[in-house]
Design a protein around this motif. Structure first.
Motif: not given
Lengths: 305, 241
Positions: B174-185
């Protein structure tokens, strides 16, 4: 019991939503909807033309066939009793549709009206050289030949003819025309089905992610297919409107120009009403059915797990 | 006293499971594992290790070639194609590519999942609003996906996955397309769902930072074989996969 009722309510809601969604998605995917509608319109116009040609060719051949009769001449010295016997014997034949008697006196009067020469000639003769006759119509043209043979056997009949040889040729030509035009209609309907189905496939291909999501959130295959089938139905129905209008107006104009014209009286066309009404219904049904089946077939591809 | 041992049924039971694709590739080999209700489990491994196949077998996009995949007592592999939808209604699935419908608003995208299963409109609204509240997007219900950031789109996707109160949430990168901060969220949202709603979560990921930070159970797949199974909190930052 309550669970069953709930399931039915749910099914009804899915059906209701499907109909609502199908309307929405016709507008949401407007350009593709237009493509499907145009494709349906063009092919259905071709189908309409083919139907008009086929029905009229059949009509013309049928009416020409009706004109094909057997002319029976009685012997010169027949008595009235024998005439009655001949008539009742002909009428007894199953396939005979109608028998019309024409006495030699009637013939004489008719011929005298053709030309003055004939009138003078016939008046100068001591006896009437003409023969009493019957004009026999049969129910089906293919019965002409056997019926003629049967009539010839009747006592008191001198001759019975129907234009052997030529009639058979005309009939076989009519049959070829009929088969060809019916074949054309069937072929066009099949082509329409493929064209519409392929256009809908393109539409659905662009919406495969939607189908994918529906599958993932737990839509049953039926409830996925339903909105697409309704949409196909809608596109088919919308696509058949213009062909219906073209058929109605076009045929009325054609009928006025050709059918009722004295110069073309030989090409008597089928009366516009109720013909255009039935043709329009047929176009609507073809459009709706092909749209529905085309959509159902196209979605099926994306429902395989 | 009972004569025999008591067998406790696990929420997810996978037993000697194999998946061999038509082209001969063995994606999963002799996989056996159990997952309890309410667990948060990461599945990690290199590309082609069988993570996605395992995930797909759970929601019956793929059938196991051999062995058993059991979910809440249902033998998923034995389900017939036309009854798979019943299983899917009990699951929530989140993907790397969001899979949102671009022509529908945030609200409509989430409501879509409930409309598809024939829920009443008056029941749909509170459920959708509650799900959007869980992911912190209640103020964006009228936005369209293209007006949202990647993280927000993924949160809509999570809201859609949880709107039907699933017992299991399956997340495929689910975080494959997202940056580190957004992934954290996103991970915070998933963590809250797991803790507050008690939803079991299985998440396939490449992102080891997330896995290390979350300190949950970790399954490591290697060429389709379960090579390691780290208990909650035992996956260390120093571990190599």
């Amino acid at each position: 019991m309550r669970k069953e009722v709930l399931e039915q309510v749910k099914a009804f809601r899915i059906l209701k939503n499907s109909i609502r969604d199908s309307f929405k998605s016709v507008f949401r995917n407007f350009s593709l909807s237009i493509a499907s509608v145009l494709c349906t319109t063009i092919t259905l116009i071709l189908v309409a033309i083919a139907i008009v040609v086929t029905v009229n060719v059949n009509y013309v051949t049928k009416s020409m066939e009706k004109e094909l009769t057997i002319v029976v001449y009685a012997n010169r010295d027949v008595t009235d009793e024998q005439i009655n016997n001949i008539e009742s014997s002909i009428k007894k034949i199953d396939v005979v549709d109608n028998v019309e008697f024409k006495s030699k006196e009637e013939w004489k009067l008719e011929m005298k009206q053709y030309s003055e020469t004939l009138e003078v000639t016939l008046d100068n003769l001591d006896t009437n050289p003409l023969l009493d006759s019957f004009v026999v119509k049969v129910k089906d043209v293919k019965d002409l030949s056997p019926t003629t043979r049967e009539i010839r056997k009747i006592d008191g009949v001198q001759s019975a003819d129907y234009g052997e040889g030529m009639v058979e040729e005309i009939i076989s030509a009519f049959n070829v025309i009929k088969t060809a035009t019916i074949g054309m209609v069937i072929a066009l309907i099949i082509v329409t089905a493929f064209l519409i189905s392929n256009t809908i496939k393109l539409t659905i291909f662009s919406r495969r992610s939607e189908i994918d999501i529906m599958r993932l959130v737990g839509s049953s295959n039926t409830s996925i297919r339903l909105p697409f089938v309704f949409e196909g139905f809608l596109l088919g129905v919308i696509g058949s409107f213009i062909p219906m209008i073209v058929t109605v107006y076009g045929y009325f104009i054609l009928y006025e120009k050709l059918g009722s014209s004295a110069t073309f009286s030989i090409v008597e066309l089928v009366k516009p009403f109720p013909f255009v009404f039935y043709t329009s219904i047929i176009l609507l049904v073809i459009g709706a059915l092909v749209g529905m089946i085309g959509s159902a077939r196209a979605v099926r591809k994306y429902l395989k797990i | 006293m009972l004569g025999g041992s008591i067998v406790v049924m696990k929420f997810i039971q996978i037993k000697n499971c194999y998946k061999v694709y038509k082209n001969g590739v063995t994606a999963v080999a002799d996989l056996t594992l159990n997952i309890d209700k309410g667990e948060f489990v990461f599945v990690i491994g290199a590309s082609g290790s069988g993570k996605s196949t395992l995930i797909k077998m759970l929601y019956r996009e793929e059938k196991p070639t051999r062995g058993v995949v059991q979910l809440g007592g249902i033998n998923v592999g034995k389900l017939r194609n036309r009854t798979v939808y019943k299983l899917r209604r009990k699951l929530g699935i989140v993907f790397q590519d969001f899979k949102l419908l671009p022509k529908l608003t945030v609200y409509e995208n989430v409501a879509f999942a409930l409309e598809c299963i024939g829920m009443k409109n008056s029941d749909i609204r509170p459920k959708v609003l509650k799900a959007l509240e869980h992911v912190g997007l209640k103020d964006k219900i009228r936005s369209f996906p293209n007006e949202l950031s990647g993280g927000e789109q993924q949160r809509v996707c999570i809201a859609r996955a949880i709107v039907n109160d699933p017992k299991l949430l399956i997340c495929d990168e689910p975080t494959g397309n997202l940056d580190a901060n957004t992934s954290k969220e996103i991970m915070e949202v998933l963590d809250t769902i797991n803790k507050n709603l008690g939803t079991t979560i299985i998440m396939a990921t490449h992102d080891l930072d997330i896995v290390k930070r979350m300190k949950r159970r970790v399954l490591v797949l290697d060429s389709g074989v379960l090579s390691k199974d780290y208990e909650k909190g035992s996956f260390r930052t120093s571990e190599s996969v």
